[in-house]
Design a protein around this motif. Structure first.
Motif, PDB file in Angstrom:
ATOM      1  N   LYS A 178       0.823  -1.210   0.000  1.00  0.00           N
ATOM      2  CA  LYS A 178       0.000   0.000   0.000  1.00  0.00           C
ATOM      3  C   LYS A 178       0.859   1.262   0.000  1.00  0.00           C
ATOM      4  O   LYS A 178       0.410   2.333  -0.434  1.00  0.00           O
ATOM      5  N   TYR A 179       2.095   1.132   0.508  1.00  0.00           N
ATOM      6  CA  TYR A 179       2.914   2.316   0.755  1.00  0.00           C
ATOM      7  C   TYR A 179       4.271   2.304   0.039  1.00  0.00           C
ATOM      8  O   TYR A 179       4.843   3.374  -0.193  1.00  0.00           O
ATOM      9  N   ILE A 180       4.781   1.123  -0.274  1.00  0.00           N
ATOM     10  CA  ILE A 180       6.139   1.030  -0.807  1.00  0.00           C
ATOM     11  C   ILE A 180       6.240  -0.201  -1.713  1.00  0.00           C
ATOM     12  O   ILE A 180       5.538  -1.192  -1.502  1.00  0.00           O
ATOM     13  N   LYS A 181       7.084  -0.117  -2.725  1.00  0.00           N
ATOM     14  CA  LYS A 181       7.238  -1.224  -3.662  1.00  0.00           C
ATOM     15  C   LYS A 181       7.803  -2.437  -2.939  1.00  0.00           C
ATOM     16  O   LYS A 181       8.915  -2.393  -2.392  1.00  0.00           O
ATOM     17  N   THR A 182       7.052  -3.521  -2.922  1.00  0.00           N
ATOM     18  CA  THR A 182       7.393  -4.701  -2.136  1.00  0.00           C
ATOM     19  C   THR A 182       7.302  -5.950  -2.998  1.00  0.00           C
ATOM     20  O   THR A 182       6.390  -6.085  -3.815  1.00  0.00           O
ATOM     21  N   ASP A 183       8.244  -6.851  -2.817  1.00  0.00           N
ATOM     22  CA  ASP A 183       8.214  -8.121  -3.536  1.00  0.00           C
ATOM     23  C   ASP A 183       8.381  -9.264  -2.540  1.00  0.00           C
ATOM     24  O   ASP A 183       8.809  -9.051  -1.396  1.00  0.00           O
ATOM     25  N   TYR A 184       8.051 -10.461  -2.994  1.00  0.00           N
ATOM     26  CA  TYR A 184       8.076 -11.657  -2.156  1.00  0.00           C
ATOM     27  C   TYR A 184       8.798 -12.763  -2.907  1.00  0.00           C
ATOM     28  O   TYR A 184       8.676 -12.880  -4.137  1.00  0.00           O
ATOM     29  N   TYR A 185       9.522 -13.586  -2.176  1.00  0.00           N
ATOM     30  CA  TYR A 185      10.243 -14.694  -2.800  1.00  0.00           C
ATOM     31  C   TYR A 185      10.257 -15.886  -1.861  1.00  0.00           C
ATOM     32  O   TYR A 185      10.615 -15.764  -0.687  1.00  0.00           O
ATOM     33  N   LYS A 186       9.813 -17.023  -2.368  1.00  0.00           N
ATOM     34  CA  LYS A 186       9.860 -18.302  -1.644  1.00  0.00           C
ATOM     35  C   LYS A 186      10.815 -19.190  -2.431  1.00  0.00           C
ATOM     36  O   LYS A 186      10.421 -19.824  -3.414  1.00  0.00           O
ATOM     37  N   PRO A 187      12.088 -19.235  -2.058  1.00  0.00           N
ATOM     38  CA  PRO A 187      13.077 -19.947  -2.875  1.00  0.00           C
ATOM     39  C   PRO A 187      12.736 -21.411  -3.128  1.00  0.00           C
ATOM     40  O   PRO A 187      12.895 -21.912  -4.238  1.00  0.00           O
ATOM     41  N   ILE A 188      12.284 -22.093  -2.068  1.00  0.00           N
ATOM     42  CA  ILE A 188      12.025 -23.535  -2.170  1.00  0.00           C
ATOM     43  C   ILE A 188      10.677 -23.843  -1.533  1.00  0.00           C
ATOM     44  O   ILE A 188      10.416 -23.456  -0.396  1.00  0.00           O
ATOM     45  N   ASP A 236      21.071 -15.573  -7.337  1.00  0.00           N
ATOM     46  CA  ASP A 236      20.924 -14.728  -8.533  1.00  0.00           C
ATOM     47  C   ASP A 236      19.521 -14.130  -8.605  1.00  0.00           C
ATOM     48  O   ASP A 236      19.347 -12.970  -8.997  1.00  0.00           O
ATOM     49  N   GLU A 237      18.523 -14.929  -8.219  1.00  0.00           N
ATOM     50  CA  GLU A 237      17.149 -14.434  -8.251  1.00  0.00           C
ATOM     51  C   GLU A 237      16.933 -13.364  -7.185  1.00  0.00           C
ATOM     52  O   GLU A 237      16.243 -12.362  -7.423  1.00  0.00           O
ATOM     53  N   ILE A 238      17.516 -13.544  -6.020  1.00  0.00           N
ATOM     54  CA  ILE A 238      17.428 -12.525  -4.979  1.00  0.00           C
ATOM     55  C   ILE A 238      18.086 -11.233  -5.454  1.00  0.00           C
ATOM     56  O   ILE A 238      17.534 -10.138  -5.290  1.00  0.00           O
ATOM     57  N   GLU A 239      19.246 -11.357  -6.065  1.00  0.00           N
ATOM     58  CA  GLU A 239      19.950 -10.171  -6.573  1.00  0.00           C
ATOM     59  C   GLU A 239      19.128  -9.454  -7.637  1.00  0.00           C
ATOM     60  O   GLU A 239      19.068  -8.223  -7.668  1.00  0.00           O
ATOM     61  N   ARG A 240      18.474 -10.237  -8.491  1.00  0.00           N
ATOM     62  CA  ARG A 240      17.629  -9.626  -9.530  1.00  0.00           C
ATOM     63  C   ARG A 240      16.450  -8.888  -8.907  1.00  0.00           C
ATOM     64  O   ARG A 240      16.138  -7.751  -9.291  1.00  0.00           O
ATOM     65  N   LYS A 241      15.811  -9.515  -7.931  1.00  0.00           N
ATOM     66  CA  LYS A 241      14.655  -8.893  -7.299  1.00  0.00           C
ATOM     67  C   LYS A 241      15.060  -7.643  -6.511  1.00  0.00           C
ATOM     68  O   LYS A 241      14.308  -6.673  -6.454  1.00  0.00           O
ATOM     69  N   GLU A 294      14.817  -4.433  -8.316  1.00  0.00           N
ATOM     70  CA  GLU A 294      13.512  -4.031  -8.840  1.00  0.00           C
ATOM     71  C   GLU A 294      12.506  -3.656  -7.767  1.00  0.00           C
ATOM     72  O   GLU A 294      11.351  -3.362  -8.074  1.00  0.00           O
ATOM     73  N   THR A 295      12.927  -3.670  -6.508  1.00  0.00           N
ATOM     74  CA  THR A 295      11.956  -3.408  -5.449  1.00  0.00           C
ATOM     75  C   THR A 295      12.582  -2.607  -4.313  1.00  0.00           C
ATOM     76  O   THR A 295      13.796  -2.413  -4.264  1.00  0.00           O
ATOM     77  N   SER A 296      11.746  -2.140  -3.398  1.00  0.00           N
ATOM     78  CA  SER A 296      12.231  -1.400  -2.230  1.00  0.00           C
ATOM     79  C   SER A 296      12.349  -2.288  -1.001  1.00  0.00           C
ATOM     80  O   SER A 296      13.252  -2.127  -0.191  1.00  0.00           O
ATOM     81  N   ILE A 297      11.405  -3.231  -0.867  1.00  0.00           N
ATOM     82  CA  ILE A 297      11.453  -4.208   0.221  1.00  0.00           C
ATOM     83  C   ILE A 297      11.259  -5.596  -0.375  1.00  0.00           C
ATOM     84  O   ILE A 297      10.319  -5.821  -1.138  1.00  0.00           O
ATOM     85  N   LEU A 298      12.156  -6.505  -0.022  1.00  0.00           N
ATOM     86  CA  LEU A 298      12.041  -7.890  -0.467  1.00  0.00           C
ATOM     87  C   LEU A 298      11.823  -8.784   0.746  1.00  0.00           C
ATOM     88  O   LEU A 298      12.633  -8.790   1.673  1.00  0.00           O
ATOM     89  N   LEU A 299      10.727  -9.523   0.732  1.00  0.00           N
ATOM     90  CA  LEU A 299      10.417 -10.476   1.786  1.00  0.00           C
ATOM     91  C   LEU A 299      10.777 -11.871   1.292  1.00  0.00           C
ATOM     92  O   LEU A 299      10.224 -12.343   0.300  1.00  0.00           O
ATOM     93  N   VAL A 300      11.724 -12.517   1.962  1.00  0.00           N
ATOM     94  CA  VAL A 300      12.133 -13.872   1.607  1.00  0.00           C
ATOM     95  C   VAL A 300      11.610 -14.819   2.680  1.00  0.00           C
ATOM     96  O   VAL A 300      11.931 -14.659   3.858  1.00  0.00           O
ATOM     97  N   GLU A 301      10.799 -15.782   2.267  1.00  0.00           N
ATOM     98  CA  GLU A 301      10.225 -16.729   3.224  1.00  0.00           C
ATOM     99  C   GLU A 301      10.960 -18.059   3.175  1.00  0.00           C
ATOM    100  O   GLU A 301      11.099 -18.672   2.103  1.00  0.00           O
ATOM    101  N   GLY A 302      11.404 -18.518   4.328  1.00  0.00           N
ATOM    102  CA  GLY A 302      12.073 -19.801   4.409  1.00  0.00           C
ATOM    103  C   GLY A 302      11.088 -20.955   4.409  1.00  0.00           C
ATOM    104  O   GLY A 302       9.876 -20.782   4.264  1.00  0.00           O
ATOM    105  N   ALA A 303      11.616 -22.153   4.570  1.00  0.00           N
ATOM    106  CA  ALA A 303      10.797 -23.365   4.665  1.00  0.00           C
ATOM    107  C   ALA A 303      10.983 -23.955   6.052  1.00  0.00           C
ATOM    108  O   ALA A 303      12.118 -24.092   6.525  1.00  0.00           O
ATOM    109  N   GLY A 304       9.886 -24.280   6.718  1.00  0.00           N
ATOM    110  CA  GLY A 304       9.985 -24.835   8.061  1.00  0.00           C
ATOM    111  C   GLY A 304      10.577 -23.830   9.036  1.00  0.00           C
ATOM    112  O   GLY A 304      10.283 -22.633   8.977  1.00  0.00           O
ATOM    113  N   GLY A 305      11.431 -24.322   9.912  1.00  0.00           N
ATOM    114  CA  GLY A 305      12.025 -23.454  10.921  1.00  0.00           C
ATOM    115  C   GLY A 305      13.459 -23.088  10.614  1.00  0.00           C
ATOM    116  O   GLY A 305      13.894 -23.091   9.459  1.00  0.00           O
TER     117      GLY A 305
END
Length: 224
Positions: free
Chosen positions: A28-38, A98-103, A106-117
């Motif tokens: 709503k306020y800032i360019k944000t992207d999301y990435y779930k690597p695995i 490489d995908e994280i670097e690309r993202k 292109e964005t202001s905030i990148l949220l990377v979600e892990g798997a499990g704990g």
């Protein structure tokens, strides 16, 4: 660009729900992207392999499903290292970096979600989720629950992250139902951990008040 790594005290604690909530609200306020690597536990829908976490995020935030938000989609609903072994697929971390670097470009905030704990193998005997966190060096947002047993799970995860010198940005207490023991659980974790930056998210909450959101992410109106 600011990056945050979202992990949890375990499986099914609500990482994807919190990731989706942050994604929807921050956009709503800032360019944000999301990435779930695995993503393990994927399934075929209309003959297309579908990642359940991406599907949830897209439905929750009202965007089109985008398979590019995930680099490795695995069908077995088990830990990434085992799922990749079952499918005979090698997980190449360079593709993920490489995908994280690309993202990031292109964005202001990148949220990377892990798997499990925190202590989840990505490549058997070689590379774990905490290694990934250290490599990309994003501050970690730890998703915890407020259920009975929540103190133990939260404190063990916090102490382990600190033992690996991984910066904790803050903690999110998810699934709060306003019970007295939940209030005490939160109080104990905050006092014993010394963590000051936190959010309490109620069950089925779908919005975060702007000031709370900005304070948690250390954002200023002038940047948005």
């Amino acid at each position: 660009m600011q990056g945050f790594f979202i992990t949890g005290v375990g499986t099914d604690v609500g990482k994807t729900y919190i990731s989706s909530l942050f994604f929807k609200e921050l956009r709503k306020y800032i360019k944000t992207d999301y990435y779930k690597p695995i993503q393990s536990g994927c399934f075929y829908e209309r003959e297309k392999l579908t990642a359940p976490d991406l599907k949830f995020l897209s439905n929750f935030s009202g965007i089109s499903y985008d398979s590019k938000m995930c680099s490795y989609m695995l069908i077995p609903e088990v830990s990434p290292h085992l799922a990749s072994e079952i499918e005979n697929k090698n997980i190449d971390m360079k593709i993920i970096y490489d995908e994280i670097e690309r993202k990031e470009k292109e964005t202001s905030i990148l949220l990377v979600e892990g798997a499990g704990g925190v202590y989840v193998p990505i490549i058997r005997d070689k590379f774990y989720m905490f290694d990934f966190m250290k490599k990309i060096d994003y501050p970690v947002i730890l998703v915890a629950n407020t259920k009975v047993g929540g103190i133990n799970h939260a404190m063990l995860s916090i102490e382990f992250l600190r033992s690996k010198n991984i910066k904790i940005h803050g903690i999110v207490f998810n699934g709060y139902t306003e019970k007295d023991f939940e209030d005490d659980n939160i109080k104990v974790v905050l006092k014993d951990s010394g963590i000051k930056n936190y959010l309490v998210i109620k069950e089925n909450q779908n919005e975060i008040e702007k000031n709370q959101l900005f304070n948690f992410f250390n954002l200023e109106d002038s940047l948005c």
